[in-house]
Write a protein that holds these residues in place. Structure first.
Motif, mmCIF file in Angstrom:
data_model
loop_
_atom_site.group_PDB
_atom_site.id
_atom_site.type_symbol
_atom_site.label_atom_id
_atom_site.label_comp_id
_atom_site.label_asym_id
_atom_site.label_seq_id
_atom_site.Cartn_x
_atom_site.Cartn_y
_atom_site.Cartn_z
ATOM 1 N N SER A 96 31.644 -0.169 3.505
ATOM 2 C CA SER A 96 31.389 -0.163 2.065
ATOM 3 C C SER A 96 30.952 -1.534 1.577
ATOM 4 C CB SER A 96 32.629 0.300 1.296
ATOM 5 O OG SER A 96 33.672 -0.656 1.367
ATOM 6 N N CYS A 97 31.503 -2.582 2.183
ATOM 7 C CA CYS A 97 31.092 -3.947 1.832
ATOM 8 C C CYS A 97 29.615 -4.149 2.151
ATOM 9 C CB CYS A 97 31.955 -4.954 2.580
ATOM 10 S SG CYS A 97 31.562 -6.673 2.197
ATOM 11 N N SER A 144 22.535 -3.236 -0.331
ATOM 12 C CA SER A 144 21.735 -2.168 -0.927
ATOM 13 C C SER A 144 20.352 -2.744 -1.245
ATOM 14 C CB SER A 144 22.400 -1.658 -2.203
ATOM 15 O OG SER A 144 22.378 -2.655 -3.207
ATOM 16 N N GLU A 167 36.216 0.049 4.861
ATOM 17 C CA GLU A 167 36.140 -1.156 4.011
ATOM 18 C C GLU A 167 34.953 -2.019 4.434
ATOM 19 O OE1 GLU A 167 37.842 -1.741 1.403
ATOM 20 O OE2 GLU A 167 39.624 -0.460 1.589
ATOM 21 N N GLY A 203 36.860 -4.274 0.648
ATOM 22 C CA GLY A 203 35.448 -4.316 1.017
ATOM 23 C C GLY A 203 34.558 -4.485 -0.194
ATOM 24 N N LYS A 204 34.770 -3.656 -1.207
ATOM 25 C CA LYS A 204 33.976 -3.762 -2.432
ATOM 26 C C LYS A 204 34.260 -5.075 -3.156
ATOM 27 C CE LYS A 204 33.353 1.183 -3.306
ATOM 28 N NZ LYS A 204 31.881 1.118 -3.181
ATOM 29 N N ARG A 205 35.511 -5.545 -3.107
ATOM 30 C CA ARG A 205 35.856 -6.795 -3.781
ATOM 31 C C ARG A 205 35.147 -7.974 -3.126
ATOM 32 N NH1 ARG A 205 40.773 -8.751 -3.895
ATOM 33 N NH2 ARG A 205 40.155 -9.945 -5.727
ATOM 34 N N ALA A 249 32.248 -7.782 -1.471
ATOM 35 C CA ALA A 249 30.833 -7.670 -1.841
ATOM 36 C C ALA A 249 30.599 -8.172 -3.255
ATOM 37 C CB ALA A 249 30.375 -6.218 -1.700
ATOM 38 N N GLU A 250 31.514 -7.835 -4.181
ATOM 39 C CA GLU A 250 31.367 -8.292 -5.566
ATOM 40 C C GLU A 250 31.542 -9.798 -5.667
ATOM 41 O OE1 GLU A 250 30.363 -6.738 -8.243
ATOM 42 O OE2 GLU A 250 30.049 -4.947 -7.027
ATOM 43 N N ARG A 294 27.326 -1.821 2.642
ATOM 44 C CA ARG A 294 26.501 -0.935 1.824
ATOM 45 C C ARG A 294 26.253 -1.527 0.445
ATOM 46 N NH1 ARG A 294 29.213 3.696 4.143
ATOM 47 N NH2 ARG A 294 30.826 3.435 2.556
ATOM 48 N N ASP A 295 27.301 -2.087 -0.156
ATOM 49 C CA ASP A 295 27.169 -2.631 -1.502
ATOM 50 C C ASP A 295 26.306 -3.889 -1.518
ATOM 51 O OD1 ASP A 295 28.811 -0.603 -2.263
ATOM 52 O OD2 ASP A 295 30.304 -1.869 -3.260
ATOM 53 N N GLY A 330 40.291 -1.352 -0.857
ATOM 54 C CA GLY A 330 39.330 -1.766 -1.874
ATOM 55 C C GLY A 330 38.790 -3.163 -1.641
#
Length: 463
Positions: A400-401, A407, A397, A327-329, A331-332, A403-404, A325
């Motif tokens: 996804s980073c 975008s 990961e 990767g998304k963290r 990006a956020e 991609r987020d 998770g």
């Protein structure tokens, strides 16, 4: 006497391949080290600098050189050895320098005629004299050069398809992070070039936009900041009419006078290593400097941006402190900080670093058939064994980073925000689209990587 100075390519690094995408023009940098050596080269040598990132030339059609000098980062080493073998087979002596040859001396010495370790500035003229008299030594040690002796680089030797010129104003970094080889190569002592020399070199650069390649332009101590302010004042007074970007630490945001002077001197963007969204990750990397009490990264980024300076944030994934998770963290976190661009890298053990020694001891170097596997040590491939990630998971990961963060909706929000605040929306758009355009290429590269080397990671357990 004819001298070729060669910066070898790496076909796996799509972001610097101009044929892959027109956007990559904004992400390929001139090989400044070779330009500096050209500035130290004796007048009897006719110099040609070859940057293979712009395309590999037909060496056979070029005039025969009397000496070839090659530099290389670790990921360039396999190609560097190919180039060296080609010229050595013709009976032409080859000397190799740079960070990889310094950190992997025995390997390099098996494949070239002579190796220069450390910073070559102080020893280069002796190398040329020995080569001219057929007395080239097997090894020369440049050590750490006297910063006041660094010559003006020969910017006239590389023109054309670059978006940026390049200059260096300091060497060394006092942070000494465990993943970074800068301290091992350039030392922990922060050395600053004389300001008049920096101004003269800036004035010799034809490009309007310039990359300041210092690993840490402003330093960390009060005397470092004071010198940076003096430099920026002098640059503004000289009216250089240059726009430049640089690498700094987050303390760049702590001094409003420093920010104002940098902007007045032409600063339009900075690259900041945030490295990890978690304090545990920063401790693991040895980057405690980012853990100073009360540091608000979002507020710091906004203070920088208020001076019309863009911020590129860099993070690393694959730390022992990271869990699925991440990767998304990342990006956020980057979106929350408000950075204009995001650069994410895999944790990579580079020769000469404390991380290399640790992972080597723990048998966590997954790709270890050298020198062939060095080409994957670009920081964009997962070459190690990661505590909480299988190969498939850590690649996902990363994807996804990207991609987020990249975008289209988030890109347009960033561009609109910059337009609303009067902060270089076109540059933000170009930078974001450059990263986004390479996403398809990255997917293909990772698929090939997993197909070729997945078995070397099969002992990694996903938690």
């Amino acid at each position: 006497m004819r001298l070729y100075l060669i910066n070898p390519s790496n076909p796996l690094v799509s972001i610097v391949n101009l044929k892959e995408s027109c956007w990559n023009r904004y992400r390929v940098w001139k090989p400044l080290g070779l330009m500096v050596l050209a500035g130290k080269t004796l007048p009897e040598w006719e110099i040609t600098i070859v940057d293979e990132n712009l395309g590999v030339p037909n060496y056979q059609a070029m005039p025969r050189p009397d000496l070839v000098g090659i530099t290389a980062f670790t990921s360039q080493a396999p190609r560097a050895y190919e180039v060296a073998a080609y010229f050595r087979n013709m009976g032409i002596p080859v000397v190799m320098g740079g960070i990889h040859a310094t950190m992997c001396l025995d390997e390099a010495m098996e494949r070239v005629d002579s190796v220069v370790t450390g910073e070559a500035d102080s020893i280069w003229q002796q190398v040329l004299k020995d080569a001219r008299h057929g007395n080239l030594k097997r090894r020369y040690d440049g050590g750490l050069a006297e910063i006041s002796d660094i010559p003006l680089a020969r910017h006239d030797l590389l023109t054309g398809r670059y978006a940026f010129g390049a200059i260096q104003t300091t060497r060394g970094c006092p942070l000494n992070c465990n993943f970074c080889s800068v301290t091992a190569f350039n030392g922990v002592r922060y050395r600053q070039r004389p300001i008049p020399d920096v101004l003269r070199e800036f004035q010799s650069i034809r490009d309007k936009r310039v990359l300041v390649v210092d690993d840490n332009l402003i330093g960390t101590r009060p005397e470092h900041i004071s010198r940076a302010k003096d430099l920026f004042r002098a640059m503004a007074q000289a009216n250089l009419q240059k726009e430049w970007v640089a690498q700094v630490t987050i303390n760049f945001a702590d001094d409003d006078e420093l920010l104002a002077l940098a902007a007045k001197a032409g600063c339009r963007g900075v690259f900041i290593g945030f490295e990890s969204p978690d304090p545990e990750g920063l401790v693991e990397l040895g980057k405690r400097f980012n853990l100073r009490k009360g540091q608000d990264f979002r507020a710091s980024v906004r203070r920088i941006q208020r001076h019309n300076i863009l911020v590129v944030g860099s993070f690393i994934i694959g730390l022992d402190a990271h869990k699925p998770g991440i990767g998304k963290r990342v990006a956020e976190a980057a979106s929350q900080y408000g950075v204009d661009n995001l650069n994410v890298l895999f944790l990579t053990p580079l020769p000469g670093t404390r991380l290399w020694k640790q992972m080597k001891t723990e048998d966590r170097i997954a790709l270890d058939s050298f020198p062939e596997h060095w080409k994957y040590y670009t920081l964009t491939f997962p070459v190690a064994k990661y505590k909480h990630f299988s190969l498939d998971v850590i690649i996902e990961e990363m994807l996804s980073c990207d991609r987020d963060f990249y975008s289209m909706s988030r890109i347009m929000r960033r561009v609109w925000g910059n337009l609303w605040q009067g902060r270089q929306p076109l540059i933000t758009l170009i930078g974001n689209l450059s990263y986004r355009s390479n996403f398809r290429l990255n997917c293909k590269a990772y698929a090939d990587f997993k197909r070729n080397w997945g078995d070397r990671h099969n002992c990694i357990k996903e938690s």
